[in-house]
Motif scaffolding. Sequence first.
Motif, PDB file in Angstrom:
ATOM      1  N   GLN A 183      11.054  -0.675   1.515  1.00  0.00           N
ATOM      2  CA  GLN A 183      11.746  -1.481   2.532  1.00  0.00           C
ATOM      3  C   GLN A 183      13.111  -0.878   2.878  1.00  0.00           C
ATOM      4  O   GLN A 183      13.519  -0.852   4.046  1.00  0.00           O
ATOM      5  N   ASN A 184      13.815  -0.366   1.855  1.00  0.00           N
ATOM      6  CA  ASN A 184      15.121   0.276   2.105  1.00  0.00           C
ATOM      7  C   ASN A 184      14.961   1.537   2.951  1.00  0.00           C
ATOM      8  O   ASN A 184      15.756   1.798   3.860  1.00  0.00           O
ATOM      9  N   LEU A 185      13.909   2.325   2.647  1.00  0.00           N
ATOM     10  CA  LEU A 185      13.654   3.532   3.434  1.00  0.00           C
ATOM     11  C   LEU A 185      13.345   3.192   4.886  1.00  0.00           C
ATOM     12  O   LEU A 185      13.820   3.852   5.815  1.00  0.00           O
ATOM     13  N   MET A 186      12.530   2.134   5.073  1.00  0.00           N
ATOM     14  CA  MET A 186      12.184   1.716   6.426  1.00  0.00           C
ATOM     15  C   MET A 186      13.427   1.256   7.184  1.00  0.00           C
ATOM     16  O   MET A 186      13.598   1.554   8.372  1.00  0.00           O
ATOM     17  N   LYS A 187      14.314   0.568   6.479  1.00  0.00           N
ATOM     18  CA  LYS A 187      15.544   0.088   7.107  1.00  0.00           C
ATOM     19  C   LYS A 187      16.433   1.261   7.503  1.00  0.00           C
ATOM     20  O   LYS A 187      17.042   1.272   8.581  1.00  0.00           O
ATOM     21  N   GLU A 188      16.514   2.263   6.626  1.00  0.00           N
ATOM     22  CA  GLU A 188      17.356   3.433   6.893  1.00  0.00           C
ATOM     23  C   GLU A 188      16.919   4.185   8.142  1.00  0.00           C
ATOM     24  O   GLU A 188      17.749   4.671   8.921  1.00  0.00           O
ATOM     25  N   GLN A 199       0.827  -1.208   0.000  1.00  0.00           N
ATOM     26  CA  GLN A 199       0.000   0.000   0.000  1.00  0.00           C
ATOM     27  C   GLN A 199       0.863   1.261   0.000  1.00  0.00           C
ATOM     28  O   GLN A 199       0.582   2.222  -0.716  1.00  0.00           O
ATOM     29  N   LEU A 200       1.917   1.244   0.805  1.00  0.00           N
ATOM     30  CA  LEU A 200       2.816   2.403   0.867  1.00  0.00           C
ATOM     31  C   LEU A 200       3.530   2.618  -0.464  1.00  0.00           C
ATOM     32  O   LEU A 200       3.677   3.745  -0.936  1.00  0.00           O
ATOM     33  N   ALA A 201       3.971   1.525  -1.097  1.00  0.00           N
ATOM     34  CA  ALA A 201       4.666   1.628  -2.378  1.00  0.00           C
ATOM     35  C   ALA A 201       3.741   2.218  -3.435  1.00  0.00           C
ATOM     36  O   ALA A 201       4.146   3.084  -4.238  1.00  0.00           O
ATOM     37  N   GLN A 202       2.463   1.781  -3.457  1.00  0.00           N
ATOM     38  CA  GLN A 202       1.500   2.317  -4.421  1.00  0.00           C
ATOM     39  C   GLN A 202       1.243   3.805  -4.166  1.00  0.00           C
ATOM     40  O   GLN A 202       1.171   4.610  -5.096  1.00  0.00           O
ATOM     41  N   ALA A 203       1.093   4.162  -2.890  1.00  0.00           N
ATOM     42  CA  ALA A 203       0.804   5.556  -2.551  1.00  0.00           C
ATOM     43  C   ALA A 203       1.976   6.473  -2.898  1.00  0.00           C
ATOM     44  O   ALA A 203       1.782   7.625  -3.316  1.00  0.00           O
ATOM     45  N   MET A 204       3.206   5.963  -2.752  1.00  0.00           N
ATOM     46  CA  MET A 204       4.388   6.796  -2.968  1.00  0.00           C
ATOM     47  C   MET A 204       4.887   6.723  -4.409  1.00  0.00           C
ATOM     48  O   MET A 204       5.745   7.511  -4.816  1.00  0.00           O
ATOM     49  N   GLY A 205       4.353   5.766  -5.169  1.00  0.00           N
ATOM     50  CA  GLY A 205       4.780   5.649  -6.564  1.00  0.00           C
ATOM     51  C   GLY A 205       6.174   5.067  -6.707  1.00  0.00           C
ATOM     52  O   GLY A 205       6.912   5.400  -7.637  1.00  0.00           O
ATOM     53  N   VAL A 206       6.575   4.177  -5.776  1.00  0.00           N
ATOM     54  CA  VAL A 206       7.901   3.556  -5.827  1.00  0.00           C
ATOM     55  C   VAL A 206       7.724   2.048  -5.681  1.00  0.00           C
ATOM     56  O   VAL A 206       6.612   1.551  -5.481  1.00  0.00           O
ATOM     57  N   THR A 207       8.853   1.318  -5.780  1.00  0.00           N
ATOM     58  CA  THR A 207       8.775  -0.138  -5.640  1.00  0.00           C
ATOM     59  C   THR A 207       8.734  -0.519  -4.156  1.00  0.00           C
ATOM     60  O   THR A 207       9.113   0.264  -3.282  1.00  0.00           O
ATOM     61  N   GLU A 208       8.272  -1.753  -3.896  1.00  0.00           N
ATOM     62  CA  GLU A 208       8.233  -2.240  -2.509  1.00  0.00           C
ATOM     63  C   GLU A 208       9.645  -2.323  -1.918  1.00  0.00           C
ATOM     64  O   GLU A 208       9.842  -2.064  -0.731  1.00  0.00           O
ATOM     65  N   LYS A 209      10.635  -2.655  -2.761  1.00  0.00           N
ATOM     66  CA  LYS A 209      12.018  -2.743  -2.273  1.00  0.00           C
ATOM     67  C   LYS A 209      12.514  -1.377  -1.815  1.00  0.00           C
ATOM     68  O   LYS A 209      13.220  -1.277  -0.800  1.00  0.00           O
TER      69      LYS A 209
END
Length: 610
Positions: free
Chosen positions: A23-28, A10-20
Amino acid sequence: LKMTTYTVQQLAQAMGVTEKEVQNLMKECGVQPINGCLTEQGLSRLQTYIEKKGDTVNKLENLVKKYTMMVDSCSILHSKFPGLVTELLPLLQKYRKKVVLPATVESELQNKWDTNPNIRPSLQMGWHFLRMLSNNGLLEKRGRQYENKGDFWANDALQCLPQENLLVLTQDNLLARTLECLKVEKDIPESRLKVCFINQYGYLSRHQLRFTDQLIAEDPTPVSVKQMPATGDLVRSEKDGDLRLGRELGNGGEGTVYDLGDGTVAKIYHKDRLTFGKGAKISYMVKHPVKYAGICWPQELLYNQYNELVGYRMPRASGSKLKNLLENRQTLESFCIKGKKKDLVQLAITILKKIAVLQLNGVLLGDINLNNILVVSPTEIWLVDCDSYQTGGYVCPVGDPRFTAPEIQGKKFPTFLRSTGNEQFAVAVLLFMLMVTGKHPYVQQNMESISKAIAEMEFPYYGNHPDVSRKSVRNAVPEGGYLYQWSQLPYFLRDDFYNTFQKGGRYSTEDRRLATTIWLQKFKEYYDLLDSGKLQSQDPQADALFPIRGKCTDREERDQALHMICVDCGEEFEITKSEQEYFLSRYLDLPKRCNTCRSLRKKFMNMVSD
C-alpha cells in the motif's frame, strides 16, 4: 489464465512483503486501488516504479561509498528526509561513513525554530532523524558558524576536497547554482564534488539547469528623453551618485560607451534606440546579477540630470576581437607561445567556463559570434554586449546565421526564446572554429550559402586521415591546411564534432546536443594530453598550430616523408610516403607549394579563366 485485476493481498504474497508495504509503494507512485484491486495498467506502473526505485537504491549505495554527504537545512526540513535517512542508515554503517552537519546549518535550524513557528513540526521531525544518525555514530558536526551560509560552502566545505569527495544535499537552487559555478571556476571535477536534491520519491537527483519558457514580449515604445549625456556630462548612479563621463571608447548601433575612470564604463543608448522594453530588460539584469570575471554584465542603471534612464554601468573590457585573432595567421602565431595548439585549447577552456557560468545562472548568450569575445590571453577573455543575452524570459533579439542551429534558421529572433539545444549548436561551432582556425564547420567547396549548408547538415570533415576524406564522394573540405588541422585533433573530439554537425549524428538534434560542461571536460582532457606530451609522442605535429601534414602515428611513414619548402610562401611542408606514391603512380611531379598556396593559386587561375 491471465489476470486483469490483482488484490493487494495477492501482490503482497507474490512480492514477499506485507500488505502495508504494498500500500505504501502504491501511494508513493500514485496508483489508486479500485475496490481493493489493482488493474493491469496500475500493476505496470507499480512495476516500473519498483524497478526505478531499485536502480535508485543501487545508485544511493554507490554515492555513499564514493562521497561524504553534507546536508543543508532545507533538505533536513524536506518531507522525504526521514525516508532517506532510513535508507542511508545501513549503507552508512556498511561503509563506515558519516553525514556531515555544518555548524552554520545547525545554527540556521535553531534560528528557524525561534522565528518561524509554522515549520516547527518539520523541524522536530528533522531533528529526530538527525538524533537517530547521531545515536548510531553516523553524524559529524563540522566547520565554523558564518553569518552568510554561502561562505561556509565556499570556504570550509571546499577545503575538505583534498581529503574526501563531497556530496552536498540541498533543495536551494541558488546554493546549488553557486556550487556548480565554483566547480567550473576552480576546475573541480564531478567526481570530487556532486550537488543533489531530494526528489519527490525521497531519493537523490542532480539539479538541472532551469530556463524559463515564459516569453516576455518587449515593449517597442520609444522612451522620451530630454538629454542624452556625452563626454564631460554627469550621469547619476544609485550606488555612487554622480559620475562624469570620460572619453568615448566605442560607438555601436545601439549606443556609445564612455570611460568612467574606475575600471567601469557607461553605455549610453542612442536616443532613438532606447525603448521601454529595453529599459525593463536592463533593470531585470541589474536585479539578477552574474558576478564573474570577464563578463560585462550590467551593474547598475544610469540616469541623466532629469532622472531619466539613459543607460547602464558595466565592467570595462579589454583585448582584441576573436575574429581578428583567427583570421590573421601572423597575429595568431604571435598570440600562441611558440605557435602551439595548446594555447588555443586553453583559450577554448577559458571561453567555455564563462559560457557555463552564464548557463548555470539561467542565461543563454543567444548571439554567439567572434566579435563579442575579446581576447587578452589564453586565460583571460571578455564577453561583451551582454545586454542582448536571453535571461528571465527576455529574448536575445539578434543572432549570427553562421552560429544559428538548423532548427531555427530563418526564424525571427525577437519572437521566441532559444533553447539550450539551440545554444549548444552555437557553442560547438565556436569550438570548431577555434580548432580549425577560423573556418566554419559547414564551409565547403562550391557551396551556395552557409545557412543552406547548416540546414542540410552536410558536414564535410570525417575519417581518421586526410587521405580518407579526399576519397569522399563529397570531396567538399575547403582546400588549404584545414584538413590537416582536423586530422590532428584527438579522435574523441573529431567524433563529437562529426556527430554534432552531421545529419543523423548522435548529438545532431536539438534535444541531444552536448552540454557546455561536457565540452569543457573534453577540452580539459585534450589540454592534458598536449601538456603531458602524449599526443606529440604519437605524432610531433599534434601541437602545431598549422600542421604541415595529416596525423601520422607510423614512425616509418613519417621518417620517409619529404620535407619541402614552399616556393611561394617559404613555409615548410611535408609530402608523406603515401602522397609520394599517389603522385608517382600518375606520373605527376611532386608539389612545390604547400596546400594553402596551392589552393590560392588554383582559385586565382579559376578567376583568370572565368
